[in-house]
Scaffold this motif. Sequence first.
Motif, mmCIF file in Angstrom:
data_model
loop_
_atom_site.group_PDB
_atom_site.id
_atom_site.type_symbol
_atom_site.label_atom_id
_atom_site.label_comp_id
_atom_site.label_asym_id
_atom_site.label_seq_id
_atom_site.Cartn_x
_atom_site.Cartn_y
_atom_site.Cartn_z
ATOM 1 N N LEU A 96 19.272 10.177 29.621
ATOM 2 C CA LEU A 96 18.050 10.121 30.418
ATOM 3 C C LEU A 96 17.662 11.514 30.897
ATOM 4 O O LEU A 96 16.496 11.911 30.823
ATOM 5 N N GLU A 97 18.632 12.273 31.351
ATOM 6 C CA GLU A 97 18.379 13.629 31.818
ATOM 7 C C GLU A 97 17.817 14.491 30.685
ATOM 8 O O GLU A 97 16.874 15.259 30.879
ATOM 9 N N GLN A 98 18.358 14.338 29.495
ATOM 10 C CA GLN A 98 17.888 15.088 28.336
ATOM 11 C C GLN A 98 16.453 14.705 27.974
ATOM 12 O O GLN A 98 15.625 15.556 27.678
ATOM 13 N N LYS A 99 16.154 13.412 28.037
ATOM 14 C CA LYS A 99 14.794 12.953 27.730
ATOM 15 C C LYS A 99 13.799 13.462 28.768
ATOM 16 O O LYS A 99 12.678 13.850 28.417
ATOM 17 N N VAL A 100 14.201 13.457 30.024
ATOM 18 C CA VAL A 100 13.322 13.972 31.083
ATOM 19 C C VAL A 100 13.080 15.464 30.877
ATOM 20 O O VAL A 100 11.938 15.939 30.975
ATOM 21 N N ALA A 101 14.126 16.200 30.552
ATOM 22 C CA ALA A 101 13.983 17.636 30.320
ATOM 23 C C ALA A 101 13.065 17.882 29.125
ATOM 24 O O ALA A 101 12.214 18.784 29.167
ATOM 25 N N SER A 102 13.201 17.093 28.079
ATOM 26 C CA SER A 102 12.333 17.233 26.905
ATOM 27 C C SER A 102 10.889 16.919 27.256
ATOM 28 O O SER A 102 9.966 17.614 26.798
ATOM 29 N N ALA A 103 10.686 15.897 28.062
ATOM 30 C CA ALA A 103 9.328 15.522 28.463
ATOM 31 C C ALA A 103 8.693 16.624 29.314
ATOM 32 O O ALA A 103 7.519 16.961 29.128
ATOM 33 N N VAL A 104 9.459 17.203 30.220
ATOM 34 C CA VAL A 104 8.950 18.290 31.067
ATOM 35 C C VAL A 104 8.593 19.491 30.205
ATOM 36 O O VAL A 104 7.536 20.108 30.382
#
Length: 63
Positions: free
Chosen positions: A9-17
């Motif tokens: 989830l953290e990786q996906k959020v970072a990618s989205a940002v």
Amino acid sequence: MSIELFNRLEQKVASAVEALELLKMEAEELREENSRLKQEREEWERRLSALLGKFDDVDTGGN
């Protein structure tokens, strides 16, 4: 929630940002290009109007 799920989830959020930041930069570049193109169009319109005015002067016999 397992640590693996949290990391994903953290990786996906970072990618989205990161994607949002890139899109914001692209949008700014497009706004700048749009502004430049508008100025260029206005310059062409001004020059075209001046040329058309010269043709009108020729048609009416003025110089």
